[in-house]
Design a protein around this motif. Structure first.
Motif, PDB file in Angstrom:
ATOM      1  N   VAL A  58      59.929 -31.406 -16.704  1.00 37.80           N
ATOM      2  CA  VAL A  58      59.958 -32.636 -15.934  1.00 37.80           C
ATOM      3  C   VAL A  58      60.772 -33.328 -15.320  1.00 37.80           C
ATOM      4  N   THR A  59      60.328 -32.663 -13.490  1.00 33.11           N
ATOM      5  CA  THR A  59      61.271 -33.563 -12.910  1.00 33.11           C
ATOM      6  C   THR A  59      61.631 -34.832 -12.119  1.00 33.11           C
ATOM      7  N   ILE A  60      63.186 -35.055 -12.274  1.00 32.41           N
ATOM      8  CA  ILE A  60      62.687 -36.734 -12.143  1.00 32.41           C
ATOM      9  C   ILE A  60      63.525 -36.971 -10.615  1.00 32.41           C
ATOM     10  N   MET A  61      63.024 -37.025  -9.206  1.00 21.94           N
ATOM     11  CA  MET A  61      63.428 -36.149  -7.899  1.00 21.94           C
ATOM     12  C   MET A  61      64.014 -37.466  -7.902  1.00 21.94           C
ATOM     13  N   THR A  62      65.415 -36.899  -6.805  1.00 25.97           N
ATOM     14  CA  THR A  62      66.528 -37.752  -6.368  1.00 25.97           C
ATOM     15  C   THR A  62      66.377 -37.560  -4.777  1.00 25.97           C
ATOM     16  N   ASP A  63      66.710 -38.870  -4.115  1.00 26.95           N
ATOM     17  CA  ASP A  63      66.664 -39.271  -3.137  1.00 26.95           C
ATOM     18  C   ASP A  63      67.592 -38.315  -2.699  1.00 26.95           C
ATOM     19  N   PRO A  64      67.226 -37.724  -1.032  1.00 28.41           N
ATOM     20  CA  PRO A  64      67.866 -36.687  -0.677  1.00 28.41           C
ATOM     21  C   PRO A  64      69.123 -37.450   0.301  1.00 28.41           C
ATOM     22  N   LEU A  65      70.251 -36.898   0.009  1.00 30.05           N
ATOM     23  CA  LEU A  65      71.371 -37.669   1.007  1.00 30.05           C
ATOM     24  C   LEU A  65      71.637 -36.571   2.023  1.00 30.05           C
ATOM     25  N   LEU A  66      71.913 -37.133   3.586  1.00 27.02           N
ATOM     26  CA  LEU A  66      72.112 -36.359   4.852  1.00 27.02           C
ATOM     27  C   LEU A  66      74.347 -37.175   4.831  1.00 27.02           C
ATOM     28  N   ASP A  67      74.607 -35.593   5.455  1.00 28.06           N
ATOM     29  CA  ASP A  67      76.691 -35.873   5.552  1.00 28.06           C
ATOM     30  C   ASP A  67      76.764 -36.162   6.731  1.00 28.06           C
ATOM     31  N   ALA A  68      77.662 -37.108   6.695  1.00 25.70           N
ATOM     32  CA  ALA A  68      78.320 -37.260   8.250  1.00 25.70           C
ATOM     33  C   ALA A  68      77.591 -37.200   9.153  1.00 25.70           C
ATOM     34  N   VAL A  69      77.452 -37.801   9.683  1.00 24.46           N
ATOM     35  CA  VAL A  69      75.729 -38.000  11.139  1.00 24.46           C
ATOM     36  C   VAL A  69      76.418 -38.642  12.039  1.00 24.46           C
ATOM     37  N   PRO A  70      76.268 -38.065  13.249  1.00 23.38           N
ATOM     38  CA  PRO A  70      77.314 -38.761  13.900  1.00 23.38           C
ATOM     39  C   PRO A  70      76.049 -40.313  14.945  1.00 23.38           C
ATOM     40  N   HIS A  71      76.889 -40.118  15.488  1.00 25.54           N
ATOM     41  CA  HIS A  71      75.631 -41.568  16.311  1.00 25.54           C
ATOM     42  C   HIS A  71      75.453 -41.352  17.830  1.00 25.54           C
ATOM     43  N   ALA A  72      76.246 -40.254  17.878  1.00 24.59           N
ATOM     44  CA  ALA A  72      75.878 -39.541  19.680  1.00 24.59           C
ATOM     45  C   ALA A  72      76.039 -38.445  19.236  1.00 24.59           C
ATOM     46  N   THR A  73      75.766 -37.951  20.301  1.00 26.73           N
ATOM     47  CA  THR A  73      75.871 -35.933  20.711  1.00 26.73           C
ATOM     48  C   THR A  73      75.687 -35.521  21.834  1.00 26.73           C
ATOM     49  N   ASN A  74      77.027 -34.596  22.499  1.00 27.05           N
ATOM     50  CA  ASN A  74      76.824 -34.054  24.235  1.00 27.05           C
ATOM     51  C   ASN A  74      75.952 -32.736  23.786  1.00 27.05           C
ATOM     52  N   THR A  75      75.227 -32.043  22.636  1.00 27.38           N
ATOM     53  CA  THR A  75      74.622 -30.778  22.601  1.00 27.38           C
ATOM     54  C   THR A  75      73.691 -31.467  22.171  1.00 27.38           C
ATOM     55  N   LYS A 134      56.960 -35.749  -4.471  1.00 27.92           N
ATOM     56  CA  LYS A 134      57.690 -35.665  -3.523  1.00 27.92           C
ATOM     57  C   LYS A 134      58.552 -36.567  -3.962  1.00 27.92           C
ATOM     58  N   SER A 135      59.633 -36.884  -2.757  1.00 27.79           N
ATOM     59  CA  SER A 135      61.011 -37.850  -3.130  1.00 27.79           C
ATOM     60  C   SER A 135      60.468 -39.115  -2.218  1.00 27.79           C
ATOM     61  N   TYR A 136      61.863 -40.257  -2.651  1.00 28.31           N
ATOM     62  CA  TYR A 136      61.582 -41.152  -1.114  1.00 28.31           C
ATOM     63  C   TYR A 136      62.708 -40.439   0.240  1.00 28.31           C
ATOM     64  N   LYS A 137      62.006 -41.173   0.752  1.00 30.48           N
ATOM     65  CA  LYS A 137      62.934 -40.115   2.643  1.00 30.48           C
ATOM     66  C   LYS A 137      64.051 -40.491   1.963  1.00 30.48           C
ATOM     67  N   SER A 138      65.002 -39.843   2.802  1.00 31.00           N
ATOM     68  CA  SER A 138      66.414 -40.739   3.086  1.00 31.00           C
ATOM     69  C   SER A 138      66.948 -42.079   4.134  1.00 31.00           C
ATOM     70  N   THR A 139      68.122 -41.887   3.805  1.00 29.99           N
ATOM     71  CA  THR A 139      68.791 -42.694   4.744  1.00 29.99           C
ATOM     72  C   THR A 139      67.905 -42.591   6.260  1.00 29.99           C
ATOM     73  N   ALA A 140      67.776 -43.191   7.256  1.00 32.84           N
ATOM     74  CA  ALA A 140      67.401 -43.230   8.858  1.00 32.84           C
ATOM     75  C   ALA A 140      68.473 -42.980   9.530  1.00 32.84           C
ATOM     76  N   TYR A 141      68.918 -42.261  10.376  1.00 37.53           N
ATOM     77  CA  TYR A 141      69.560 -41.973  10.706  1.00 37.53           C
ATOM     78  C   TYR A 141      69.178 -42.098  13.037  1.00 37.53           C
ATOM     79  N   SER A 142      69.707 -42.866  13.705  1.00 34.62           N
ATOM     80  CA  SER A 142      69.590 -42.963  15.162  1.00 34.62           C
ATOM     81  C   SER A 142      70.627 -42.414  15.565  1.00 34.62           C
ATOM     82  N   ILE A 143      70.134 -41.307  16.627  1.00 37.52           N
ATOM     83  CA  ILE A 143      71.174 -40.533  16.955  1.00 37.52           C
ATOM     84  C   ILE A 143      71.520 -40.749  18.729  1.00 37.52           C
ATOM     85  N   ALA A 144      71.786 -41.127  19.395  1.00 35.04           N
ATOM     86  CA  ALA A 144      72.150 -40.894  21.063  1.00 35.04           C
ATOM     87  C   ALA A 144      72.208 -39.571  21.439  1.00 35.04           C
TER      88      ALA A 144
END
Length: 230
Positions: A58-75, A134-144
């Motif tokens: 029996v697995t209790i799903m954790t919410d996934p976490l994203l690491d250090a997502v930048p607010h903007a990128t030039n690539t 399925k887990s819940y969705k992670s935090t949504a990040y906006s990237i310019a």
């Protein structure tokens, strides 16, 4: 009166037992275990794996976490890493559409790459185990995504200029959300995107670099040689 009250309580608890037995046989032990873990952990720790009678997993799903997502990128391509339950599928969503799938390793680490073509991007992930849970969705990040360098206009000085005062004001305009420096010294940009920086010249030739950098790391530079003649 007391006997009647006791009889009513007996009827109530009898009905309650019947309902619980119905739920148990109708939805099975999985529901009871998930509910127990949800209540015990406040709904937060869903990454615990338990065993029922040493056999059923029996697995209790954790919410996934994203690491250090930048607010903007030039690539145009960005690698993003995160953490989740071990050995689960990671469903990657870009602007609300699933675009790829990654796989978490035995420690729950995962990574994926995204390609950007639009200036505004939203990224989040969900995870799914081998049973389809399925887990819940992670935090949504906006990237310019900003690929063009910022505009930098100097309005009162130019390269090769000769001046007859040691006090020089370097003035100009940039686009919004731009960080400006003069020879690596920070400059205050006003609300109208203009700036003015007092600079003290040495006698003779003075090398001055004015730089403008946006939040994605794109940089525009203008190099000046200003000659101070006493």
């Amino acid at each position: 009166m007391r006997g009647r009250k006791s009889k009513n309580l007996w009827v109530f608890y009898s009905v309650l037992v019947v309902i619980l037995l119905f739920l148990f046989f109708r939805f099975g032990i999985q529901l009871f275990i998930d509910t127990a873990f949800f209540v015990a952990t406040g709904g937060k720790d869903r990454g615990v794996t338990k065993y029922v009678n040493n056999s059923k997993r029996v697995t209790i799903m954790t919410d996934p976490l994203l690491d250090a997502v930048p607010h903007a990128t030039n690539t145009a391509e960005l690698v993003i890493r995160g953490k989740s339950n071990p050995d689960v599928d990671v469903l990657v969503f870009h602007n609300s559409e699933q675009v790829t799938t990654s796989k978490a390793d035995y420690e729950g680490n995962f990574e994926f790459s995204l390609s950007f073509t639009q200036p505004e991007n939203e990224v989040f992930v969900e995870t799914k185990d081998d049973t389809g849970k399925k887990s819940y969705k992670s935090t949504a990040y906006s990237i310019a995504y900003i690929k063009e360098p910022p505009k930098l206009e100097l309005t009162n000085v130019q390269n090769g200029q000769r001046v007859y005062s040691s006090d020089l004001s370097i003035e100009g305009k940039v686009t919004k959300e731009i960080f400006v420096t003069v020879n690596d010294m920070p400059v205050v940009v006003k609300a109208d995107n203009s700036f003015s920086f007092p600079y003290s010249l040495n006698e003779g030739d003075n090398q001055i670099v004015v730089a403008a950098q946006d939040i994605a790391g794109n940089t525009t530079k203008q190099e000046l040689k200003i000659t101070y003649v006493k």
